[in-house]
Design a protein around this motif. Structure first.
Motif, mmCIF file in Angstrom:
data_model
loop_
_atom_site.group_PDB
_atom_site.id
_atom_site.type_symbol
_atom_site.label_atom_id
_atom_site.label_comp_id
_atom_site.label_asym_id
_atom_site.label_seq_id
_atom_site.Cartn_x
_atom_site.Cartn_y
_atom_site.Cartn_z
ATOM 1 N N GLN A 169 0.847 -1.196 0.000
ATOM 2 C CA GLN A 169 0.000 0.000 0.000
ATOM 3 C C GLN A 169 0.881 1.244 0.000
ATOM 4 O OE1 GLN A 169 -2.398 0.213 3.542
ATOM 5 N NE2 GLN A 169 -3.581 1.995 2.858
ATOM 6 N N PHE A 171 0.546 5.762 -0.214
ATOM 7 C CA PHE A 171 -0.348 6.921 -0.247
ATOM 8 C C PHE A 171 0.385 8.138 0.298
ATOM 9 C CE2 PHE A 171 -0.957 4.503 3.649
ATOM 10 C CZ PHE A 171 -0.810 5.464 4.648
ATOM 11 N N ASP A 175 -3.563 11.453 3.458
ATOM 12 C CA ASP A 175 -4.586 10.428 3.654
ATOM 13 C C ASP A 175 -4.393 9.628 4.932
ATOM 14 O OD1 ASP A 175 -5.903 11.017 1.196
ATOM 15 O OD2 ASP A 175 -4.314 9.953 0.131
#
Length: 534
Positions: A169, A171, A175
């Motif tokens: 993951q 980001f 976020d």
């Protein structure tokens, strides 16, 4: 008839801009695209388009006496470094006290701001907004843009080959909200600004391992200074600012670095940058050295490339089984509702006089408020900017010619390039005291230190040797506040009140500045007076 002013955004800069309009007899209408005030400091579980986003635990890096609005001290029982919820509470109290909410139109998006056909004569603007799907147009005499510069995430994925095939993951820090979902993970945080440091520390308490990746390293400041006082109150003084620009810069940097390394050696912790301490916006973080010392955060160089499951760093080391990458790589800013001919932004560079006014407009009826990056609080700076801008809109103050404004812009860019390392976050950098004094001089509200020493020595000592708190800019001139002197003389009482929750008998009250330092400062002042008298 009062001039109509459109205020874009109801955050820290927007609220004070509304008040400044009212103080000058202008008629403000504030357009806020969300349903509440607070801007950056309004926590939301899910990030909203067009609004800055913070994580749940954010605590501000500036102390309450240094960040408050100049005629409205933060309650004395509030902590010195406030959680985001407390900051929002302060904004609500401020808005209620000055009756600001009635001037705000919530859930209203500004689509465009365009010059009217007769702009060269009137300086007026057509403003098109949208509320509940319905558009409307209105004419305004002036515009205050208060949208900040923490809205659009800067995510430089092209600089990290292989990220597109990374199976974990990844980001932007915008976020990130809470550490619990990352429990037991192996995480890389890229970027060593304040967000990168805070998120690394917080994740390290639940993650299996956190790696903090940095290209340049950083100097780390602690919120808690000598005797437990807030560092900005101890360091942001007029006396120390005089010393900073009187002594050789190499000596000033060496002394500051010596003090920082006395807390922990930055080289031993893998954090020491090649540049000097005053050539970069430092990180403010109390816990990072402890997390490095305990091994829960490991400092690494820049990531050279990613594989499907690993990161290869520029020193050749490899970390396998990476689950998450957080890009704490800062923000870019833009003003999509303004024409490029009004304000042009390129790679976070913008040409504004005193970081506020576009120099090429035929009429000075637009101002950008809060678009700066100080080592200190933005709120008092936004207030000074708005105080000045509204007086210009009112017509009681004028700007210099376009050529003079452009010359000033060029001088500032040259000085910035000399002082700071090249970085997106340094395009808006200002020195707190120098810049606030510069604005105060334009307004006619800069305190006269020499006069104060002759007429009010007690106040003069606090103004010169004590922290440069916002109240100093309400002592004289337009907007003078009768409570400013008392606010300055009692600022240390408000500082210690929230920490003195247990009475100590025979408590010895410490001065905010050592006696020897005050004496030395008086000698310097006398010498300067003697020298410049001849």
């Amino acid at each position: 008839m009062a001039k109509r002013v459109a205020v874009i955004g109801a955050g820290a800069s927007g609220l004070v801009s509304i008040k400044c309009c009212l103080d000058e007899g202008l008629e403000p209408t504030c357009f806020e695209r969300t349903d509440d005030i607070g801007g950056l400091w309004k926590f939301k579980e899910v990030p909203e388009d067009g609004r800055a986003s913070i994580y749940r635990s954010v605590i501000i890096n500036t102390s309450k006496e240094m960040m408050c609005y100049s005629d409205f001290p933060i309650p004395d029982d509030y902590p010195n470094y406030m959680h985001n919820s407390k900051i929002l509470d302060y904004f609500r109290i401020y808005a209620k006290h000055f009756n600001l909410l009635k001037y705000i139109r919530f859930k209203t998006l500004v689509h465009s701001i365009r010059k009217r056909p007769d702009f060269s004569l009137t300086g007026q603007w057509d403003v098109i907004t949208e509320t509940d799907g319905k558009q409307e147009s209105a004419i305004f005499d002036a515009i205050l843009v208060c949208t900040g510069h923490h809205t659009d995430a800067y995510l430089p994925l092209a600089s990290f080959p292989g990220i597109e095939t990374f199976k974990g993951q990844y980001f932007h820090s915008r976020d990130y909200k809470d550490p619990e979902e990352f429990r037991g993970k192996r995480i890389i945080v890229i970027g060593i600004g304040n967000s990168g440091g805070d998120i690394s520390v917080e994740l390290s308490r639940t993650a299996q391992q956190v790696f903090l990746s940095t290209r340049r390293g950083s100097w780390i400041l602690n919120r808690v200074s000598d005797y437990g006082y807030p560092i900005d109150m101890m360091g942001s003084t007029r006396f120390l600012n005089v010393m900073k620009y009187t002594l050789p810069s190499s000596l000033v940097n060496w002394l500051a670095e010596l003090k920082l390394n006395r807390r922990f050696d930055h080289a031993n912790y893998g954090l020491k940058p090649q540049h000097r301490v005053f050539s970069q916006h430092p990180m403010v973080n109390d816990d990072l050295p402890n997390r490095i010392l305990s091994g829960t955060v490991l400092v690494k160089p820049n990531v050279k490339k990613f594989t499907e499951t690993a990161a290869i760093f520029e020193d050749g080391t490899v970390e396998e089984n990476i689950d998450v990458v957080v890009f704490a790589t800062g923000y870019s800013f833009a003003f999509p509702f303004l024409e490029e001919s009004t304000v042009k932004v390129h790679n976070n560079h913008v040409s504004l006089y005193k970081y506020i006014f576009p120099p090429d407009l035929e009429k000075s009826t637009v101002a950008i408020i809060g678009l700066i990056q100080p080592l200190g609080a933005i709120m008092p700076i936004s207030e000074l900017q708005a105080r000045w801008a509204t007086r210009i809109f009112k017509g009681v103050t004028k700007l210099p010619t376009a050529s003079n404004m452009k010359y000033d812009i060029a001088q500032k860019k040259e000085a910035m390039n000399k002082q700071y390392v090249t970085s997106n976050r340094h395009t808006l950098q200002v020195d707190y005291i120098n810049y606030t004094d510069e604005l105060a001089m334009q307004l006619g509200v800069k305190p006269n230190i020499w006069s104060l020493f002759l007429t009010d020595p007690k106040l003069a000592r606090e103004v010169f040797f004590g922290p440069c708190t916002p109240y100093q800019f309400r002592l004289t001139g337009p907007g003078k506040w009768s409570g400013a002197r008392q606010a300055i003389l009692t600022q240390w009482n408000r500082t210690v009140k929230p920490t003195r929750t247990r009475d100590i008998a025979n408590y010895l009250n410490r001065s905010s500045v050592p006696v020897w330092l005050k004496l030395f400062g008086l000698i310097v002042l006398f010498a300067a007076w003697y020298f410049f008298s001849f």
